[in-house]
Write a protein that holds these residues in place. Structure first.
Motif, PDB file in Angstrom:
ATOM      1  N   UNK A 129      50.024  69.005 -20.131  1.00 14.06           N
ATOM      2  CA  UNK A 129      48.871  69.497 -19.367  1.00 14.06           C
ATOM      3  C   UNK A 129      48.342  70.725 -20.094  1.00 14.06           C
ATOM      4  N   UNK A 130      47.041  70.758 -20.315  1.00 14.01           N
ATOM      5  CA  UNK A 130      46.461  71.945 -20.954  1.00 14.01           C
ATOM      6  C   UNK A 130      45.106  72.253 -20.348  1.00 14.01           C
ATOM      7  N   UNK A 131      44.745  73.499 -20.409  1.00 18.10           N
ATOM      8  CA  UNK A 131      43.435  73.917 -19.900  1.00 18.10           C
ATOM      9  C   UNK A 131      42.385  73.709 -20.981  1.00 18.10           C
ATOM     10  N   UNK A 132      41.201  73.278 -20.564  1.00 17.34           N
ATOM     11  CA  UNK A 132      40.090  73.092 -21.490  1.00 17.34           C
ATOM     12  C   UNK A 132      38.941  73.977 -21.004  1.00 17.34           C
ATOM     13  N   UNK A 133      38.699  75.121 -21.656  1.00 20.46           N
ATOM     14  CA  UNK A 133      37.672  76.053 -21.177  1.00 20.46           C
ATOM     15  C   UNK A 133      36.271  75.434 -21.219  1.00 20.46           C
ATOM     16  N   UNK A 134      35.551  75.562 -20.136  1.00 23.41           N
ATOM     17  CA  UNK A 134      34.176  75.069 -20.058  1.00 23.41           C
ATOM     18  C   UNK A 134      33.251  76.199 -20.500  1.00 23.41           C
ATOM     19  N   UNK A 135      32.472  75.948 -21.548  1.00 20.50           N
ATOM     20  CA  UNK A 135      31.604  76.961 -22.122  1.00 20.50           C
ATOM     21  C   UNK A 135      30.176  76.815 -21.592  1.00 20.50           C
ATOM     22  N   UNK A 136      29.427  77.885 -21.669  1.00 15.81           N
ATOM     23  CA  UNK A 136      28.015  77.831 -21.275  1.00 15.81           C
ATOM     24  C   UNK A 136      27.271  76.770 -22.074  1.00 15.81           C
ATOM     25  N   UNK A 137      27.592  76.631 -23.350  1.00 18.30           N
ATOM     26  CA  UNK A 137      26.907  75.661 -24.205  1.00 18.30           C
ATOM     27  C   UNK A 137      27.250  74.214 -23.854  1.00 18.30           C
ATOM     28  N   UNK A 138      28.285  73.997 -23.021  1.00 18.27           N
ATOM     29  CA  UNK A 138      28.654  72.640 -22.610  1.00 18.27           C
ATOM     30  C   UNK A 138      27.786  72.127 -21.462  1.00 18.27           C
ATOM     31  N   UNK A 139      27.043  73.028 -20.810  1.00 17.08           N
ATOM     32  CA  UNK A 139      26.296  72.684 -19.599  1.00 17.08           C
ATOM     33  C   UNK A 139      24.885  72.244 -19.977  1.00 17.08           C
ATOM     34  N   UNK A 140      24.454  71.116 -19.398  1.00 18.94           N
ATOM     35  CA  UNK A 140      23.141  70.574 -19.749  1.00 18.94           C
ATOM     36  C   UNK A 140      22.095  70.858 -18.675  1.00 18.94           C
ATOM     37  N   UNK A 141      20.949  70.222 -18.789  1.00 20.00           N
ATOM     38  CA  UNK A 141      19.816  70.478 -17.904  1.00 20.00           C
ATOM     39  C   UNK A 141      20.106  70.106 -16.457  1.00 20.00           C
ATOM     40  N   UNK A 142      21.107  69.269 -16.232  1.00 19.23           N
ATOM     41  CA  UNK A 142      21.480  68.881 -14.870  1.00 19.23           C
ATOM     42  C   UNK A 142      22.538  69.812 -14.281  1.00 19.23           C
ATOM     43  N   UNK A 143      22.838  70.904 -14.988  1.00 17.24           N
ATOM     44  CA  UNK A 143      23.738  71.950 -14.526  1.00 17.24           C
ATOM     45  C   UNK A 143      25.185  71.477 -14.407  1.00 17.24           C
ATOM     46  N   UNK A 144      25.566  70.522 -15.262  1.00 13.54           N
ATOM     47  CA  UNK A 144      26.977  70.148 -15.347  1.00 13.54           C
ATOM     48  C   UNK A 144      27.325  69.846 -16.797  1.00 13.54           C
ATOM     49  N   UNK A 145      28.613  69.689 -17.058  1.00 14.07           N
ATOM     50  CA  UNK A 145      29.068  69.475 -18.428  1.00 14.07           C
ATOM     51  C   UNK A 145      28.515  68.159 -18.964  1.00 14.07           C
ATOM     52  N   UNK A 146      27.883  68.225 -20.114  1.00 12.67           N
ATOM     53  CA  UNK A 146      27.260  67.039 -20.688  1.00 12.67           C
ATOM     54  C   UNK A 146      28.289  65.985 -21.048  1.00 12.67           C
ATOM     55  N   UNK A 147      27.887  64.733 -20.936  1.00 13.45           N
ATOM     56  CA  UNK A 147      28.763  63.600 -21.213  1.00 13.45           C
ATOM     57  C   UNK A 147      29.456  63.711 -22.572  1.00 13.45           C
ATOM     58  N   UNK A 148      28.749  64.172 -23.581  1.00  7.79           N
ATOM     59  CA  UNK A 148      29.321  64.211 -24.927  1.00  7.79           C
ATOM     60  C   UNK A 148      30.505  65.173 -25.031  1.00  7.79           C
ATOM     61  N   UNK A 149      30.558  66.191 -24.169  1.00  4.28           N
ATOM     62  CA  UNK A 149      31.637  67.173 -24.237  1.00  4.28           C
ATOM     63  C   UNK A 149      32.975  66.540 -23.855  1.00  4.28           C
ATOM     64  N   UNK A 150      32.958  65.567 -22.950  1.00  4.40           N
ATOM     65  CA  UNK A 150      34.194  64.856 -22.607  1.00  4.40           C
ATOM     66  C   UNK A 150      34.807  64.211 -23.859  1.00  4.40           C
ATOM     67  N   UNK A 151      33.936  63.829 -24.788  1.00  2.00           N
ATOM     68  CA  UNK A 151      34.406  63.185 -26.016  1.00  2.00           C
ATOM     69  C   UNK A 151      34.914  64.193 -27.031  1.00  2.00           C
TER      70      UNK A 151
END
Length: 264
Positions: free
Chosen positions: A164-186
Motif C-alpha cells: 500500500x502506498x500513497x499517491x499524492x494528487x497534484x494541482x496539475x493532475x486536476x482537469x476542467x471537470x475539477x477531478x483527476x484526469x483519466x490519464x493520471x490513473x495511467x
C-alpha cells in the motif's frame, strides 16, 4: 467477454473509421523512448474530441466520462515515430458506447484500446440519451446496439494487500471537470511497470475501471494485490494460467478505481 475479451478488429478500409496522424514527441515517451500508457491515454482522449468535432456533435454531446479503458501493448512504439490513430464504435446503447482506438507506429509498434464512454447531461450530470442521428453514425461500424455495463474488477482490501502506498494528487493532475484526469490513473501504471520490467517482455493488457472521481486534496492510496497463476479463476477461465496484478485506487473507505495488469 470480461478481462480476456477479444477487441473488435479495425474495419479498414471504412469511411466511418476516423483516421488521423501526429508525431510522437518527447513528453510522450519513457527513458527508453517507448510511448507510455498515460501518454497513449491522452492521445485516446484527444482523438475522441477530434472525432466528435468531425462528426458535428461537439456542441450537442460535449460531456463524456470514461467508465473503463482497456489497453493492449502489443509492440512498443518508439520516439520520433509518427502515430496513426484509427477510432470507431464497437458497441452502443442509448446512453453509452464502446469506442476502439488502434495506435500504429509508422516504423512499427502497436497499441490497441477500447473504452466504455457514458454521455453526460450538462445540467443533471447524469447519463443522457445519445441523439438518434449520432447513434446512426456510430452504428455504421458495429451491429452491437444493446451494450450493457458489467464490471470486470473488484476492489482489493488493505488487510491482505501485498503493498500500500500513497499517491499524492497534484494541482496539475486536476482537469476542467475539477477531478483527476483519466490519464493520471495511467501514470500509476507506469510507476508499477518501472518496478516490474519483466512484464514488458511480452504483450501486455492493462484495464482500469473508474468508480468515483479523485479530487484535489484527497489522500489517494494505491493498494496492490498479486494473484498467481492457478488462483485467478475470479477473472475468468481464460486467465487462470497467468498472474494478474490488481491496483485499487482508494481514498479512505471509498474505491475510486481498480486496475488489472497481466500478460496476453
Amino acid at each position: 467477454m470480461g478481462l480476456s475479451k477479444a477487441m473488435m478488429p479495425v474495419p479498414d478500409p471504412h469511411p466511418d473509421v476516423f483516421d488521423v496522424e501526429w508525431p510522437l514527441r518527447v513528453a510522450d515517451v519513457d527513458r527508453e523512448g517507448r510511448l507510455k500508457f498515460d501518454a497513449a491515454t491522452r492521445h485516446i482522449q484527444d482523438v475522441g474530441s477530434d472525432q466528435l468535432r468531425e462528426m458535428g456533435f461537439e456542441e450537442t454531446h460535449p460531456l463524456w466520462i470514461v467508465r473503463r479503458t482497456m489497453i493492449d501493448l502489443i509492440e512498443p512504439i518508439l520516439f520520433k515515430d509518427m502515430l496513426r490513430m484509427r477510432r470507431w464504435c464497437s458497441g452502443t446503447s442509448n446512453r453509452w458506447c464502446d469506442m476502439r482506438v488502434r495506435i500504429d507506429g509508422r516504423k512499427g509498434g502497436l497499441m490497441e484500446s477500447e473504452a466504455f464512454w457514458i454521455n453526460i447531461n450538462r445540467e443533471t450530470q447524469g447519463p443522457a440519451r445519445i441523439s438518434d442521428d449520432f447513434l446512426s453514425g456510430l452504428h455504421r461500424t458495429t451491429d452491437v446496439n444493446r451494450l450493457r455495463w458489467k464490471a470486470y474488477l473488484k476492489a482489493g482490501s488493505r488487510e491482505d494487500a501485498e503493498h500500500v502506498r500513497e499517491y499524492p494528487v497534484r494541482t496539475s493532475d486536476i482537469d476542467i471537470f475539477d477531478h483527476m484526469n483519466n490519464s493520471v490513473y495511467w501514470s500509476v501504471i507506469e510507476d508499477f511497470l518501472y518496478a516490474h520490467p519483466e512484464l514488458m517482455a511480452a504483450p501486455l493488457r492493462v484495464t482500469i475501471e473508474h468508480d468515483l472521481p479523485v479530487a484535489l486534496g484527497d489522500r489517494l492510496e494505491i493498494i496492490r494485490h498479486v494473484h498467481p497463476a492457478g488462483s485467478t479463476e475470479q477473472f475468468g477461465a481464460d486467465l487462470s494460467d497467468r498472474t494478474v496484478t490488481t491496483l485499487t485506487y482508494a481514498v479512505g473507505d471509498e474505491t475510486k478505481a481498480v486496475a488489472a495488469i497481466f500478460p496476453l
